[in-house]
Design a protein around this motif. Sequence first.
Motif, PDB file in Angstrom:
ATOM      1  N   GLU A  84      35.279  28.373  41.690  1.00 17.39           N
ATOM      2  CA  GLU A  84      34.039  28.850  41.617  1.00 17.39           C
ATOM      3  C   GLU A  84      34.630  29.947  40.698  1.00 17.39           C
ATOM      4  N   LEU A  85      36.061  30.755  39.964  1.00 18.31           N
ATOM      5  CA  LEU A  85      35.891  31.460  39.545  1.00 18.31           C
ATOM      6  C   LEU A  85      35.233  31.078  37.734  1.00 18.31           C
ATOM      7  N   ALA A  86      35.714  29.966  37.066  1.00 17.61           N
ATOM      8  CA  ALA A  86      34.839  29.094  36.589  1.00 17.61           C
ATOM      9  C   ALA A  86      33.216  29.349  36.802  1.00 17.61           C
ATOM     10  N   ALA A  87      32.517  29.083  38.371  1.00 21.74           N
ATOM     11  CA  ALA A  87      30.730  29.040  38.104  1.00 21.74           C
ATOM     12  C   ALA A  87      30.357  29.931  38.535  1.00 21.74           C
ATOM     13  N   ALA A  88      30.719  31.124  38.405  1.00 19.96           N
ATOM     14  CA  ALA A  88      29.897  32.584  38.844  1.00 19.96           C
ATOM     15  C   ALA A  88      29.077  32.929  37.624  1.00 19.96           C
ATOM     16  N   ASP A  89      28.874  33.544  37.925  1.00 21.60           N
ATOM     17  CA  ASP A  89      27.862  34.556  37.125  1.00 21.60           C
ATOM     18  C   ASP A  89      28.229  35.845  36.890  1.00 21.60           C
ATOM     19  N   LEU A  90      28.553  36.130  38.051  1.00 21.16           N
ATOM     20  CA  LEU A  90      29.329  37.794  38.614  1.00 21.16           C
ATOM     21  C   LEU A  90      30.230  37.233  39.021  1.00 21.16           C
ATOM     22  N   VAL A  91      31.655  38.395  39.138  1.00 20.53           N
ATOM     23  CA  VAL A  91      32.685  38.269  40.259  1.00 20.53           C
ATOM     24  C   VAL A  91      33.080  39.829  41.017  1.00 20.53           C
ATOM     25  N   ALA A  92      32.854  39.837  41.620  1.00 20.95           N
ATOM     26  CA  ALA A  92      32.853  40.935  42.423  1.00 20.95           C
ATOM     27  C   ALA A  92      34.204  40.793  42.953  1.00 20.95           C
ATOM     28  N   ALA A  93      35.117  41.585  42.474  1.00 20.22           N
ATOM     29  CA  ALA A  93      36.197  42.773  42.819  1.00 20.22           C
ATOM     30  C   ALA A  93      37.146  43.337  43.573  1.00 20.22           C
ATOM     31  N   GLU A  94      37.924  43.079  44.272  1.00 20.44           N
ATOM     32  CA  GLU A  94      38.873  44.868  45.057  1.00 20.44           C
ATOM     33  C   GLU A  94      38.855  45.483  43.993  1.00 20.44           C
ATOM     34  N   ASP A  95      40.153  44.941  43.110  1.00 21.23           N
ATOM     35  CA  ASP A  95      40.872  44.756  42.387  1.00 21.23           C
ATOM     36  C   ASP A  95      40.529  44.585  40.821  1.00 21.23           C
ATOM     37  N   THR A  96      40.055  44.637  39.884  1.00 26.12           N
ATOM     38  CA  THR A  96      39.845  43.901  38.594  1.00 26.12           C
ATOM     39  C   THR A  96      40.906  43.315  38.068  1.00 26.12           C
ATOM     40  N   ARG A  97      41.473  44.064  37.944  1.00 28.35           N
ATOM     41  CA  ARG A  97      43.364  44.597  37.542  1.00 28.35           C
ATOM     42  C   ARG A  97      43.871  42.722  38.131  1.00 28.35           C
ATOM     43  N   ARG A  98      44.359  43.333  39.107  1.00 29.31           N
ATOM     44  CA  ARG A  98      44.298  42.079  39.883  1.00 29.31           C
ATOM     45  C   ARG A  98      43.858  40.826  39.963  1.00 29.31           C
ATOM     46  N   LEU A  99      42.810  41.420  40.181  1.00 30.20           N
ATOM     47  CA  LEU A  99      41.696  39.781  39.202  1.00 30.20           C
ATOM     48  C   LEU A  99      42.031  39.171  38.060  1.00 30.20           C
ATOM     49  N   ARG A 100      42.444  40.418  37.480  1.00 30.87           N
ATOM     50  CA  ARG A 100      43.111  39.583  36.073  1.00 30.87           C
ATOM     51  C   ARG A 100      44.365  38.876  36.292  1.00 30.87           C
ATOM     52  N   ARG A 101      44.980  39.159  36.506  1.00 35.83           N
ATOM     53  CA  ARG A 101      46.949  38.677  37.581  1.00 35.83           C
ATOM     54  C   ARG A 101      46.361  37.255  38.145  1.00 35.83           C
TER      55      ARG A 101
END
Length: 296
Positions: A30-47
């Motif tokens: 899903e991370l690869a397929a998404a057009d846009l990812v909404a994350a509570e913390d974008t730094r944690r998303l990168r990790r």
Amino acid sequence: MTDDREPGLLVLAGTPIGNASDAPPRLAEELAAADLVAAEDTRRLRRLCAALGVPPPARAVSYFEANEVARTRELLEELERGARVLLVTDAGMPSVSDPGYRLVVAAVEAGVRVTAVPGPSAVLTALAVSGLPADRFCFEGFLPRKPGERARRLAELAAEPRTLLFFEAPHRLAASLADLAAAFGDDRPAAVCRELTKTYEEVRRGPLAELAGWAEGDVRGEITLVVGGAPPPAAGDVDDAELAARVLARVAAGEDRKAALAAVAKEAGVPKKQVYAAVLAARAVDDDAEGPQAPH
């Protein structure tokens, strides 16, 4: 002119509550397929992406408590334009004591499809390891921060027969456990589940009063509380003085008088008439005592 755009899709994805290896395989897809990812913390998303071995999304925005209202409108516009939007929070499932509820409601009202990628759950994990009954339970989220509001909430839950689960911050844990013991009784069984699935995972089981004393120390990490439900009432075990005291305690905590009468009658397994008579008798013994007036 008709609008031929394909409808968008909102995907709620569960994320690991501690151990990154617990991530569901579909999360990387899903991370690869998404057009846009909404994350509570974008730094944690990168990790998280690094731990899963997937490249960070090309488009990512923050979505947390402070910007949730404004960002919901923006994300809904993307969905209505046909975007596939993936929503992740720091740990667990979005909208369960985390951002997401507003966006789900907005998407449903707009006719946008909503789906989910199941993942780890601190609630179910804590329930499973607590050693307390798991056939019937209810999740109460975070208790109120203010002592008075917390006491009123716990008074409402004191007679709940199902196993109860709460989230709590470590710096409020001791106070919450003490209030739970006061409302539910010192001996009510409970479990403090700390840092679930992480290196320093700990499950501390015992009666509420004992756990409250333990929590006076330096307790850290993510906390999930599991508390046993109220035992079945045994009719005749509670005398009239205790019945009256329970009603007055509930009223003093802010509960409606009639509701307090009904709740005490239910938890004691006696008729409401008996509880009402007990309160009247208590007033007759000491008409000068301060406190709530008898219900009528």
